[in-house]
Design an enzyme around this catalytic site. Sequence first.
Site, PDB file in Angstrom:
ATOM      1  N   LYS A 138       6.712  -0.763   3.055  1.00 37.71           N
ATOM      2  CA  LYS A 138       6.168  -0.024   4.201  1.00 37.71           C
ATOM      3  C   LYS A 138       6.679  -0.698   5.477  1.00 37.71           C
ATOM      4  CE  LYS A 138       1.754   1.723   6.079  1.00 37.71           C
ATOM      5  NZ  LYS A 138       0.281   1.828   5.874  1.00 37.71           N
TER       6      LYS A 138
ATOM      7  N   SER B  82      -5.710   4.090   3.758  1.00 38.27           N
ATOM      8  CA  SER B  82      -4.281   4.398   3.913  1.00 38.27           C
ATOM      9  C   SER B  82      -3.429   4.175   2.671  1.00 38.27           C
ATOM     10  CB  SER B  82      -3.690   3.581   5.060  1.00 38.27           C
ATOM     11  OG  SER B  82      -4.098   4.118   6.285  1.00 38.27           O
TER      12      SER B  82
ATOM     13  N   SER C 116      -2.201   6.336   6.106  1.00 37.73           N
ATOM     14  CA  SER C 116      -0.990   6.117   6.877  1.00 37.73           C
ATOM     15  C   SER C 116       0.225   5.785   6.024  1.00 37.73           C
ATOM     16  CB  SER C 116      -1.219   4.951   7.854  1.00 37.73           C
ATOM     17  OG  SER C 116      -1.387   3.737   7.146  1.00 37.73           O
TER      18      SER C 116
END
Lengths: 481, 487, 95
Positions: free
Chosen positions: B79, B178, B154
């Site tokens: 990420k 998330s 997210s």
Amino acid sequence: MSQHAEWEAVIGLEVHCQLLTKTKIFSGASTTYGAEPNTQADAVTLGLPGVLPVLNAEALNMAVKFGLAVDAQIAPRCVFARKHYFYPDLPKGYQISQYELPIVAHGHLDIEVGEQVKRIGITRAHLEEDAGKSLHENFSGMTGIDLNRAGTPLIEIVSEPDIRSSVEAVAYLKKLHQLVVFLGVCDGNMQEGSFRCDANVSVRRKGTEKFGTRTETKNINSFRYVEKAIEYEIERQIEVIESGGKIVQETRLFNPDTGETRSMRSKENANDYRYFPDPDLLPVVVTEADVARIRGQMPELPEAMRDRFMSQYGLSKYDAVTLTGERALAAYYEAVVKSSGADAKLCANWVSTDLLGALNKLGKDIATSPISADALAGLLKRIADKTISGKIAKDVFEAMCAGEGDADAIIKAKGLVQITDESAIVKAIEDVMAKNPDNVAAYRGGKDKLFGFFVGQVMKATGGKANPDALNRLLKEKLAG
Amino acid sequence: MNAPHQLSIRELSDGLRGKKFSSRELTQHFLKRIDTLDPQLNSLITVTAARAQRQAEAADARIARGEAGPLTGIPLIQKDIFCTQGVRTSCASQMLDRFIAPYDATIVEKLDAAGMVMLGKANMDEFAMGSSNETSWYGPVCNPWDLSRVPGGSSGGSVAAVAAGLAPVATATDTGGSIRQPAALTNLTGIKPTYGRVSRYGMIAFASSLDQAGVVARSAEDAAVVLQAMSGFDPRDSTSVERPVDDLVTGLNQPIKGLRIGLPKEYFAEGLAPGARACVEAAIKKFEELGAVIKEISLPNSPLSVPTYYVVAPAEASSNLARFDGVRYGHRAEGVKNLEDLYKKSRGEGFGAEVQRRIMIGTYVLSHGYYDAYYLKAQKVRRLIYDDFKRAFAEVDVVLGPTATDVAFKLGSKTDDPVAMYLNDIYTIAANLAGIPAMSLPCGFVDGLPVGLQLMGNYFDEARLLNVAHQYQQATNWHQQSPKGFA
Amino acid sequence: MSLSPEQVRQVAHLARLELKNEQVEHYARQLSNILGMVDRLSAAQTDGVPEMAHPLDMTQRLRPDVVTETDRRDVFQEHAPAVQDGLFLVPKVIE
């Protein structure tokens, strides 16, 4: 301010004291002063994205030491909070400080003003990180930011508003300065900003209880400036009020060139620091065992040492205060006493008068003294064993300062060994008497004062080396006829 | 034989060690898929092909020396919230569009050391603030199950990439759901461990007391082996827990007979879409068949978790994001008049609308006169939510419920209504506030769109959660489904 | 609780965010909605409940006072917006 007899000043001081740790409060970057710009600004100091703080054990230790030295309460649990404001020398947009739960609270320091002892309360002392520096020289019309200092551990020591004059303020600051240096938690270097003072000043009419509106004068970097800034501020405030004006609560800046303070009219007048507990740091717990351990590491404090010097060495308070002014000086003195075996008072005179005088002249301090404690002891030994007189010793001392060697070498090289052979002294006395028959007669006729004349003449004849005790005794005998 | 992107990590690892394929070949396979398929998804911000190549070569050499671990040579996607030295680390923000991280996050170090091969950096909501991956400065990510829908957020890029077979596994972070919500919306298994279990050093902070890194994968088994490598004490993170990491892999095969599962009645109240409810209820039946004991419980303060979160998280975020000022790194506005102008323009331009909203909410709740009513109050309610879980775990081993209220929604359908968007996280936020481990795993489909099941465990009970999930996955095949067009 | 456009401007100033005039109204409405949702907290009974700042009941670990960092200024400043002579440059700061 003395002409304003009906006014009283109320002063509280905030002192930022840089701790003498090797590394920063929340990272392993060095805190050495004077490095090239930003070479000590590591990832944590720069506030790079993703970095996290971890507390320096030694910074906590030093804060606790300070707390114990001012008889304060050490919080069993204290918390770091973030104080938010935007400024380029504050890399994260917040300063990690302590707010509701500081490490040290409710201490005090006793100061002496004249003959009086006054207790100044210490509200709190909290740990926090220092900011960087803004350099305003012209960098293409811009300001340069050096973050080497950012993250250096500080304790901010906040006094109660117990101080009533600039003289008391300076006495408090000097005492505090001596203490933190003694403790070894701060180098006390005011030029380099290791020990900085903000002064909160207000005035009120004597007899009123309510405090007046206060101003805060920032970052005053010498004792003299503190005195001047406070005096200026007291005068200014009285004038403003007496001419019908009002004091504005504000931050002011002292200008050492003019001796005046001026308002820092920054836009952020209504600061809203939005303190909240730093979620990257956890509550700091100091156990009773921790406190006991740190207490065990405490050096003897100045007051205790002063009292001991008075009782152990029989010194006057004046001498004891002088000799305990710095830990290094006190240690020097004790080394001289121990190694010379000479009278402790004699040692005190030599250290506080001759040595300090010489260092002052040379612009050196005890650490850089050209004469070590052992060397001075070597000289005092020769006074004690009557090899030389106190007077001759002064000359030897000067030669030592000039780097001519140790006491024994100088005494030998210059032939300064005291004449203790009584027959030699008697001979010198007889020579002087033979050359001055009139004075001998006068003395014998009752002019006692002439005794000094004969001492001087004999000393002159012996190059000052005659043992003074022997000379006095023998001269009296001879003159008596 | 299945194509590499259909294999489990264990199968890939066996293949590497059995010399069926090399890490270079694997890496090329996934890079090629990224090249051809990602334009539809936008799941990656940066592809690090050259770095991947180097790592793959090193992994092959290590395998040849017989020094390979279970993850050596396995590709992954990080990420873009984790700092990667020498590689842009943007947090999906214009603010960090040109930020080349000068250091590696601890988890990047750990996964590199395990021999994993980083293919690239995943898209995400800007600074991890969002539930749909629509707040990214690099544009939204599409859900591989339906390109007109969001992948959740997210960690939208991480899940889209793994669901589409662009990588076997990806790292992710979870501040209010998330990891779990996007995993649920893309048919993946995602786990957020206990707060403090995985180091936060080098993970760009959103809300420090809530943020926790984890994994999204195609099975509990895959997730377990990667989480194992990520976990552990880190002296650089004061909130990292100094405690040995449990073996997450060995216990996967334990039967779950007698496991006590709590169903919080508040998680099955109004607001849960009927289709999603049906899937979760079917999963509960399956657990009963596997020998679990089902018990209704109550988490009475869970309706307060969203409001509590929207005080605590923005407060911490407003502070954490104060460092982005255009002075030392990051976006700096042009043509500024003075210092204040530099700050305001750089931050005004550099941050997107959702980030600005949260900074302003956070600034407001911490400001003078509002701190007690908002921030302190929320910290107290947070304690009540924690107490709810403490009581629950005295009675049951795991808590089970839905991960999200419904399947993935349409792109753009909630962007104008922040509050509606925030309510997406109604089931996931409590675990962050309490700091307990939680995961999502696939449990069925509604009209071809995946539904996720959430499991929450007691502190440091990751091994148990993964064991329960694995046992469910041995008895079901929801997790083996993959989206059409990405087979 | 609702936020007026003026309050939004104040908060934006504190947070150093430049808002365009047309954004202010929009934000005022959205932020008011969010605070409206948050206001549900006020109904919670929290008398005597201790605040919870951290999920885990742990205390701060201490780092030994040992230098671990070396000078990496060049790397850190390689992508900095404006530097000269090792200093970060900002518009002139006037006190």
